[in-house]
Design an enzyme around this catalytic site. Structure first.
Site, PDB file in Angstrom:
ATOM      1  N   LYS A  87       0.531 -23.796 -32.253  1.00 20.40           N
ATOM      2  CA  LYS A  87      -0.390 -24.922 -32.352  1.00 20.40           C
ATOM      3  C   LYS A  87       0.283 -26.172 -32.906  1.00 20.40           C
ATOM      4  O   LYS A  87       0.108 -27.267 -32.377  1.00 20.40           O
ATOM      5  CB  LYS A  87      -1.584 -24.552 -33.244  1.00 20.40           C
ATOM      6  CG  LYS A  87      -2.357 -23.334 -32.794  1.00 20.40           C
ATOM      7  CD  LYS A  87      -3.587 -23.101 -33.657  1.00 20.40           C
ATOM      8  CE  LYS A  87      -3.272 -22.878 -35.117  1.00 20.40           C
ATOM      9  NZ  LYS A  87      -2.474 -21.633 -35.346  1.00 20.40           N
ATOM     10  N   ARG A 100     -11.368 -23.178 -39.463  1.00 23.73           N
ATOM     11  CA  ARG A 100     -10.909 -21.797 -39.531  1.00 23.73           C
ATOM     12  C   ARG A 100     -12.063 -20.798 -39.541  1.00 23.73           C
ATOM     13  O   ARG A 100     -11.848 -19.607 -39.362  1.00 23.73           O
ATOM     14  CB  ARG A 100     -10.057 -21.571 -40.791  1.00 23.73           C
ATOM     15  CG  ARG A 100      -8.708 -22.265 -40.795  1.00 23.73           C
ATOM     16  CD  ARG A 100      -7.946 -21.903 -42.054  1.00 23.73           C
ATOM     17  NE  ARG A 100      -6.694 -22.636 -42.182  1.00 23.73           N
ATOM     18  CZ  ARG A 100      -5.536 -22.248 -41.696  1.00 23.73           C
ATOM     19  NH1 ARG A 100      -5.475 -21.116 -41.010  1.00 23.73           N
ATOM     20  NH2 ARG A 100      -4.447 -22.964 -41.872  1.00 23.73           N
ATOM     21  N   ARG A 143      10.494 -18.756 -38.436  1.00 20.45           N
ATOM     22  CA  ARG A 143      10.107 -20.161 -38.451  1.00 20.45           C
ATOM     23  C   ARG A 143      10.776 -20.929 -39.587  1.00 20.45           C
ATOM     24  O   ARG A 143      10.927 -20.426 -40.704  1.00 20.45           O
ATOM     25  CB  ARG A 143       8.585 -20.287 -38.567  1.00 20.45           C
ATOM     26  CG  ARG A 143       8.099 -21.726 -38.493  1.00 20.45           C
ATOM     27  CD  ARG A 143       6.645 -21.826 -38.147  1.00 20.45           C
ATOM     28  NE  ARG A 143       5.764 -21.228 -39.136  1.00 20.45           N
ATOM     29  CZ  ARG A 143       4.435 -21.270 -39.049  1.00 20.45           C
ATOM     30  NH1 ARG A 143       3.857 -21.840 -38.002  1.00 20.45           N
ATOM     31  NH2 ARG A 143       3.697 -20.710 -39.994  1.00 20.45           N
ATOM     32  N   ARG A 170       8.809 -21.521 -45.139  1.00 19.71           N
ATOM     33  CA  ARG A 170       7.610 -21.717 -45.945  1.00 19.71           C
ATOM     34  C   ARG A 170       7.324 -20.477 -46.790  1.00 19.71           C
ATOM     35  O   ARG A 170       7.558 -19.353 -46.341  1.00 19.71           O
ATOM     36  CB  ARG A 170       6.394 -21.990 -45.041  1.00 19.71           C
ATOM     37  CG  ARG A 170       6.455 -23.300 -44.352  1.00 19.71           C
ATOM     38  CD  ARG A 170       5.217 -23.676 -43.562  1.00 19.71           C
ATOM     39  NE  ARG A 170       4.215 -22.647 -43.378  1.00 19.71           N
ATOM     40  CZ  ARG A 170       3.141 -22.804 -42.594  1.00 19.71           C
ATOM     41  NH1 ARG A 170       2.977 -23.939 -41.937  1.00 19.71           N
ATOM     42  NH2 ARG A 170       2.263 -21.855 -42.457  1.00 19.71           N
ATOM     43  N   ARG A 226      -2.140 -13.304 -43.930  1.00 18.79           N
ATOM     44  CA  ARG A 226      -2.659 -14.404 -43.104  1.00 18.79           C
ATOM     45  C   ARG A 226      -3.226 -13.905 -41.784  1.00 18.79           C
ATOM     46  O   ARG A 226      -4.280 -14.372 -41.321  1.00 18.79           O
ATOM     47  CB  ARG A 226      -1.549 -15.430 -42.847  1.00 18.79           C
ATOM     48  CG  ARG A 226      -1.133 -16.192 -44.093  1.00 18.79           C
ATOM     49  CD  ARG A 226       0.148 -16.956 -43.871  1.00 18.79           C
ATOM     50  NE  ARG A 226       0.036 -17.937 -42.813  1.00 18.79           N
ATOM     51  CZ  ARG A 226       1.062 -18.437 -42.136  1.00 18.79           C
ATOM     52  NH1 ARG A 226       2.287 -18.013 -42.400  1.00 18.79           N
ATOM     53  NH2 ARG A 226       0.871 -19.336 -41.209  1.00 18.79           N
TER      54      ARG A 226
END
Length: 215
Positions: A13, A87, A126, A159, A170
């Site tokens: 996204k 969300r 990532r 992160r 998550r």
């Protein structure tokens, strides 16, 4: 056109939002950026959000809604991308109320579909730039210089919530709280699904612009 990019963490996204901003003059509203702004400024909302983000949990609706409402009511915008918000069903309903105050609406919701095994692979690889917030991947979207941002030469980092134990939290939260939005927006005839498997960022962007009737 105001749109929502919907999908699990790691589905692409953020990258696709960046490409829409660069190529079609969209504006991006990222709750991650709102959180960072409030955290940097040490607001009451920011301090509470910081504790939850660092532990791998989602920020409660009440805090997130207040940040989003403040942004939307204080800024002018056109062609807005909602990235990471809403969300939950509650957030979606609050967003509708906020947009109604400005005589605006959500035109389309793009759902990025990707299985959990591929999500784990993407998330554990990532990298992000703390300065400009652009994202990279150690395999699928490498920077030109290892661990250095292409745009501002800042050092790339992992992160805190992209470590395996935090990722599992998550993904579970997504299934429980966010996945119901697929049916919510589908029932409003606003949902368009895109299969992300086997596609690089450029191929996915072509599918996205087609779905938005931009190409």
């Amino acid at each position: 056109m105001n749109i929502i990019l919907l999908g699990p963490p790691g589905s692409g996204k953020g990258t696709q939002a960046e490409m829409l901003v660069q190529n079609y003059r969209f504006q991006q509203l990222s709750t991650g950026d709102l959180f960072r702004k409030n955290i940097l400024e040490k607001t009451a909302l920011g301090l509470e959000a910081s504790k939850l983000i660092n532990s791998g949990n989602l920020v409660p609706d009440e805090i997130t809604n207040k940040m989003v409402e403040q942004y939307l009511l204080e800024n002018k915008f056109d062609n807005l991308i909602f990235d990471g918000y809403p969300r939950t069903i509650n957030q979606a309903e609050v967003l509708n109320q906020i947009l109604d105050q400005k005589n605006l609406k959500i035109d389309k919701v793009i759902f990025f579909k990707l299985n959990q095994d591929l999500l784990m692979e993407r998330l554990t690889g990532r990298l992000v730039c703390p300065l400009c917030k652009r994202s990279y991947h150690i395999k699928n979207r490498k920077p030109k210089i290892e661990m250095i941002c292409d745009f501002d030469s800042g050092p790339l980092v992992v992160r805190p919530d992209d470590h395996p134990d935090q990722i599992a939290i998550r993904l579970k939260a997504y299934e429980v709280e966010t996945a119901p939005l697929v049916d919510y927006y589908n029932n409003q005839n606003k949902l368009v699904s895109i299969n992300c498997e086997g596609k690089n960022a450029e191929e996915l962007f072509l599918n996205l612009t087609t779905a938005l009737e931009l190409s």
